[in-house]
Design a protein around this motif. Structure first.
Motif, mmCIF file in Angstrom:
data_model
loop_
_atom_site.group_PDB
_atom_site.id
_atom_site.type_symbol
_atom_site.label_atom_id
_atom_site.label_comp_id
_atom_site.label_asym_id
_atom_site.label_seq_id
_atom_site.Cartn_x
_atom_site.Cartn_y
_atom_site.Cartn_z
ATOM 1 N N CYS A 1 0.842 -1.187 0.000
ATOM 2 C CA CYS A 1 0.000 0.000 0.000
ATOM 3 C C CYS A 1 0.882 1.244 0.000
ATOM 4 C CB CYS A 1 -0.905 -0.009 1.227
ATOM 5 S SG CYS A 1 -1.850 1.510 1.404
ATOM 6 N N CYS B 1 0.113 3.390 3.575
ATOM 7 C CA CYS B 1 0.537 2.937 4.905
ATOM 8 C C CYS B 1 1.741 2.005 4.842
ATOM 9 C CB CYS B 1 -0.621 2.245 5.620
ATOM 10 S SG CYS B 1 -1.058 0.672 4.851
ATOM 11 N N ARG C 1 -0.475 -1.565 8.506
ATOM 12 C CA ARG C 1 -1.709 -1.881 9.226
ATOM 13 C C ARG C 1 -1.737 -3.362 9.566
ATOM 14 N NH1 ARG C 1 -5.617 2.225 8.851
ATOM 15 N NH2 ARG C 1 -5.230 3.775 7.233
ATOM 16 N N CYS D 1 -4.594 -0.163 0.164
ATOM 17 C CA CYS D 1 -5.187 -1.264 0.913
ATOM 18 C C CYS D 1 -6.633 -0.920 1.313
ATOM 19 C CB CYS D 1 -4.338 -1.614 2.132
ATOM 20 S SG CYS D 1 -4.524 -0.465 3.502
ATOM 21 N N CYS E 1 -6.973 1.678 4.282
ATOM 22 C CA CYS E 1 -6.690 3.063 3.856
ATOM 23 C C CYS E 1 -7.840 3.568 2.996
ATOM 24 C CB CYS E 1 -5.390 3.137 3.063
ATOM 25 S SG CYS E 1 -3.922 3.029 4.103
HETATM 26 ZN ZN LIG Z 1 -2.823 1.143 3.404
#
Ligand SMILES: [Zn+2]
Length: 215
Positions: free
Chosen positions: A165, A168, A172, A199, A202
């Motif tokens: 992602c 992030c 996560r 992701c 997000c």
């Molecule tokens: Zn993410």
């Protein structure tokens, strides 16, 4: 020949078309190319036909397209897209027809520059240098894609198991990539440019009431 690609480029609308069949489409292609031939493009002495890549959308052309569609409407070739394409262009609008290999982004941009110069009555070289001034620096660090309503594009890693992602960095706890994420916010009108590397968490955070999308 059983397959042929064409690109049509105009300032108001561009499209890529593929004509293919399990049998030969030579006659079809011959008739198709004749749509774009004008009287002075025919060299009767040497039995040659020249087709100019720069064309104009005229009533006469649209009539020829209608006749062509009538002839091939029962074939499995997608001829109806031609009518809808030329209906989308304005009367008299210039367009390019480009057969064969898909155009590169650079080539597309050059064609658009040329069409802009025709529309505005400016010299092509002037437009070219203005564009260079405007986009020269940007082009060094970004790749630029030309797109319109017919463009579909996914950006980033196709394989879900390899995705990271870009927001992030997979930090996560539950990383999954099942939702469709828009590379440019959907609220700005983007439906078809999809980002693989965003992701689900997000994505839902950006789309939540307090997220960036609603702002
Ligand atoms: Zn993410």
């Amino acid at each position: 020949m059983t397959k042929m690609d064409f690109s049509f480029l105009a300032l108001s609308h561009s499209i890529d078309m593929t004509f293919k069949s399990s049998t030969s489409i030579d006659q079809f292609l011959y008739d198709f190319m004749l749509l774009f031939v004008k009287e002075d493009d025919i060299d009767c002495v040497n039995h040659k036909i020249k087709i100019k890549i720069l064309q104009q959308n005229t009533t006469e052309l649209k009539n020829r397209v209608d006749t062509f569609i009538d002839k091939y409407k029962d074939s499995n070739l997608k001829v109806f897209q031609l009518r809808s394409y030329f209906q989308k262009l304005t009367e008299g609008e210039y367009f390019f027809i480009w057969p064969g290999n898909p155009l590169t982004t650079e080539q597309r941009i050059d064609f658009y520059k040329y069409l802009t110069s025709l529309l505005e009555g400016n010299d092509y070289e002037t437009i070219k240098s203005q564009m260079k001034e405007l986009f020269g620096e940007i082009k060094k660090v970004y790749s630029i894609s030309a797109f319109d309503a017919s463009t579909k594009k996914t950006i980033g890693e196709q394989d879900k198991s390899k995705r990271v992602c870009r927001f992030c960095n997979n930090t996560r706890t539950n990383i999954s990539f099942n939702n469709i994420a828009h590379a440019i916010s959907e609220s700005l009108g983007n439906k078809k440019i999809i980002l693989n590397e965003e992701c689900d968490e997000c994505n839902s955070e950006f789309g939540s009431a307090s997220g960036i999308e609603s702002s």
